[in-house]
Each structure stands twice: as C-alpha cells, then as structure tokens.
Design an enzyme around this catalytic site. Structure first.
Site, PDB file in Angstrom:
ATOM      1  N   CYS A   8       0.291   5.411   1.765  1.00  0.00           N
ATOM      2  CA  CYS A   8       0.932   4.662   2.857  1.00  0.00           C
ATOM      3  C   CYS A   8       2.462   4.798   2.792  1.00  0.00           C
ATOM      4  O   CYS A   8       2.972   5.875   3.036  1.00  0.00           O
ATOM      5  CB  CYS A   8       0.459   3.215   2.883  1.00  0.00           C
ATOM      6  SG  CYS A   8       0.779   2.439   4.487  1.00  0.00           S
TER       7      CYS A   8
ATOM      8  N   HIS B  22      -5.227   3.615   3.029  1.00  0.00           N
ATOM      9  CA  HIS B  22      -5.246   2.919   1.738  1.00  0.00           C
ATOM     10  C   HIS B  22      -6.602   3.033   1.040  1.00  0.00           C
ATOM     11  O   HIS B  22      -7.457   2.169   1.243  1.00  0.00           O
ATOM     12  CB  HIS B  22      -5.016   1.420   1.982  1.00  0.00           C
ATOM     13  CG  HIS B  22      -3.623   1.064   2.331  1.00  0.00           C
ATOM     14  ND1 HIS B  22      -2.669   0.823   1.375  1.00  0.00           N
ATOM     15  CD2 HIS B  22      -3.022   0.879   3.533  1.00  0.00           C
ATOM     16  CE1 HIS B  22      -1.528   0.502   1.971  1.00  0.00           C
ATOM     17  NE2 HIS B  22      -1.707   0.547   3.265  1.00  0.00           N
TER      18      HIS B  22
ATOM     19  N   GLU C  52      -7.267   2.315  -1.972  1.00  0.00           N
ATOM     20  CA  GLU C  52      -7.429   1.223  -2.954  1.00  0.00           C
ATOM     21  C   GLU C  52      -7.925  -0.075  -2.320  1.00  0.00           C
ATOM     22  O   GLU C  52      -8.551  -0.896  -2.982  1.00  0.00           O
ATOM     23  CB  GLU C  52      -6.107   0.999  -3.710  1.00  0.00           C
ATOM     24  CG  GLU C  52      -5.030   0.191  -3.001  1.00  0.00           C
ATOM     25  CD  GLU C  52      -4.432   0.873  -1.765  1.00  0.00           C
ATOM     26  OE1 GLU C  52      -4.679   2.072  -1.545  1.00  0.00           O
ATOM     27  OE2 GLU C  52      -3.718   0.183  -1.015  1.00  0.00           O
TER      28      GLU C  52
END
Ligand SMILES: *[C@@H]1O[C@H](CO)[C@@H](O)[C@H](O)[C@H]1NC(C)=O
Ligand SMILES: *[C@@H]1O[C@H](CO)[C@@H](O)[C@H](O)[C@H]1NC(C)=O
Length: 317
Positions: free
Chosen positions: A123, A233, A235
């Site tokens: 990001c 993202h 994660e």
C-alpha cells in the site's frame, strides 16, 4: 580447526537464511490519529508482524529516526525490509519517506554487488517505491477505500517472479474473487511509470480500477532487483477485523494472503545476512515490545506496536 570453522560458518549461514529476520519500517504517528497518548513517536501495525511471522520469519522494528542516521548496521543484520501501509508524507525530514529512500538505496547498492536483498512494499509502502528510487513523488489521486477486488493479472504474469510458481488454485482465486483488499486514496499508474521511465525496469504484474475507472498498478516487481510492491493489503485478510469494514476473511481470501506471506518470506531466505551475535539479535527482535489493543477505541488496526523516540537509538545497534 580451520575446517571446523568453515563448517560452522556454513551451518550458521544456511541456518540464517532458513530463519529470516525482516525489518519492518515504522511510521510517524499523525497527531489527529494519536490514539494512545503523547509518548508515541512512531508505530507499526501488528498485522504486518503477524503476517511475516505466519510464514516463518521473525521481525525487528526499524524505528524512524529524525537524526541523520543511515540505517546501515541494522540493514546489514537483517534479510529484508518491509515498507508497510498507512499514511505519511514522503518528504518530511526524518520521516517514513526519507527512511524508505535510504533503505532502498542500500538494498540497490548491495544487489548491484551480487547480494540478493529483497524489498517489500505494501500500500503506502508500494507507493513509496518510485519515491525511494528516484526522489519523485509520482502518485496519482485515486480512490478505492474499503473495497476488495480480483486482480487483472498482466498478460505475461506467468513469467513474473511473483506469480510464476503460484498454484492454479491461487491464480484462479486471484482472477475471480473479491479477495485483494484496497484502502487507498493515491495510486501508481502505468502512464506515470512510462513518463518517469520506470518501465521496463519495473514489471507491472497486475492492475485494477478505482471508483472512477482510473487503472492503477495493483502489484509489481522490479526486473533488476528482488523488489516487490502490492497496492492491496495481504496482511489484513488474516489479521485485521475492524467491524463494519469490508475486509474479506473467507478461506479463499486467507489462502491468497498466505500465498503472499510465503512468497515474500521465501525471497528473504535467499539472503544470508545475520546478526553479529545472538544477544544483540535477541535484544533487537520485536518480542521486546508489547502490542497495544488499539482497535478497542476505533483504530483501523486491531493492534499496534508504538515506539518512543528513544527506541530509534536501539535500532542503531
Ligand atoms: C481507549 O480509550 C480510553 C478512554 O478514553 C482510554 O482510557 C484508553 O487508554 C484507550 N486505550 C487505548 C489502547 O487507546
Ligand atoms: C465483487 O464485488 C462487486 C462489487 O464490489 C460485485 O459486483 C461482484 O459481484 C463481486 N464478485 C464476486 C465474485 O463476489
């Protein structure tokens, strides 16, 4: 004796590369979002730490330092640096952008000399890569907030490092399901990359569109160095749950995140750096810090590690 030393050295270096230690860059806390009090100087969202740990890596925080540090000692002891997402100005003295620039240039220099040294950006960390390289902030305004989409993989994605070994199931999920979670108001585009002569050194591995139809680079890799960026993202699918926001947590979403975690950490295993001694390694690992449950008061991050100014001195080794 010499033979024993060489053998020990070989065992240590192969041990080191199988158990990578990744530096995660911290970022300045913006005053408007200071949700844990005055003492904090910078933070790391715990989801990035858990993401890397889930694939067999350990993490050390690379704390921002407003003094003119060069980050070299810590850089030489770790196997990769990850630039996480968030919000930060690139040109602030001593800030995230400056730190990313220094670390990126160190990585470029050692790669030039034949040492495999990956860089991973997610990001904001993806958006900072061209800035880190050339010092120009070439982001375009574009908006895709709280939206999960499939990836439009590049025609030659099978030739990319990022996707060439991906199982068919992962490719099929990435192409068809809403599994890559986006939360950004800036992006990188092929047009600006062309204008700034970043192609073909950077290879665009996938694109997507924002709410206004602007096509942005959703993932990319460098063709000279093992540098990777994703606008989405990976994660968050695994470790962020803020109520009411659209992070996908289906088994497919989890699988693609695990794919990226494994891919990134496997890249780090190719670097054999290690700490000069085990005590220093232990004192530097993120296990020395406790994450705070910030989600309880509405932060977009469930947990954060927060750092005081004095923590950056520890990063100097
Ligand atoms: C959450 O807010 C309460 C009330 O303002 C405060 O006492 C507490 O320290 C906050 N916790 C965190 C982790 O920010
Ligand atoms: C993905 O989300 C869009 C809306 O954002 C929706 O129209 C589409 O049907 C979804 N696709 C899948 C495969 O769930």
């Amino acid at each position: 004796m010499l033979r024993l030393l060489i053998l020990t050295g070989l065992i240590l270096s192969s041990y080191a590369s199988k158990t990578p230690i990744i530096g995660v860059l911290s970022q300045e806390t913006s005053r408007s979002r200071n949700d844990i009090g005055e003492f904090q100087h910078s933070y790391i969202a715990a989801s990035y730490v858990k993401f890397l740990e889930s694939a067999g890596a350990r993490v050390i925080p690379v704390c921002l330092d407003s003094r003119d540090v060069q980050y070299d000692p810590i850089f030489r002891s770790i196997n990769t640096v990850l630039f996480p997402g968030g919000a930060a100005y690139f040109k602030e003295r001593g800030g995230y952008g400056e730190a990313a620039r220094k670390l990126y240039n160190l990585a470029k220099a050692v790669n030039e000399k034949g040492t495999y040294y990956p860089i991973i950006g997610v990001c904001l960390g993806h958006e900072v890569l061209p800035y880190a390289d050339k010092g120009d902030d070439i982001r375009t305004d574009c908006e895709l907030k709280n939206v999960a989409v499939p990836l439009k993989l590049a025609a030659d994605y099978e030739k990319s490092k990022m996707f060439s070994k991906a199982p068919d199931e992962i490719i099929s999920i990435l192409k068809t399901k809403n599994v890559t979670y986006n939360f950004h108001q800036c992006c990188l585009t092929e047009k600006t990359f062309r204008r700034h002569k970043l192609l073909p050194e950077w290879k665009i591995t996938s694109t997507d569109e924002d709410i206004n139809g602007i096509e942005f680079i959703s993932s990319m890799e460098n063709t000279r160095y093992p540098f990777y960026g994703t606008q989405f993202h990976p994660e968050k699918n695994l470790f962020e749950f803020k109520a009411g926001i659209g992070i996908p947590h289906s088994v497919e979403a989890v699988k693609i995140s695990q794919y990226f975690a494994n891919f990134f950490v496997e890249e780090c295993r190719k670097n054999a750096n290690r700490f000069p001694d085990h005590d220093l390694e232990k004192r530097t690992l993120i296990y020395n810090y406790q994450p705070i449950y910030t989600g309880i008061n509405g932060s977009v991050y469930e947990q954060k590690y927060v750092f005081a100014k004095s923590d950056s001195e520890k990063s100097e080794l």
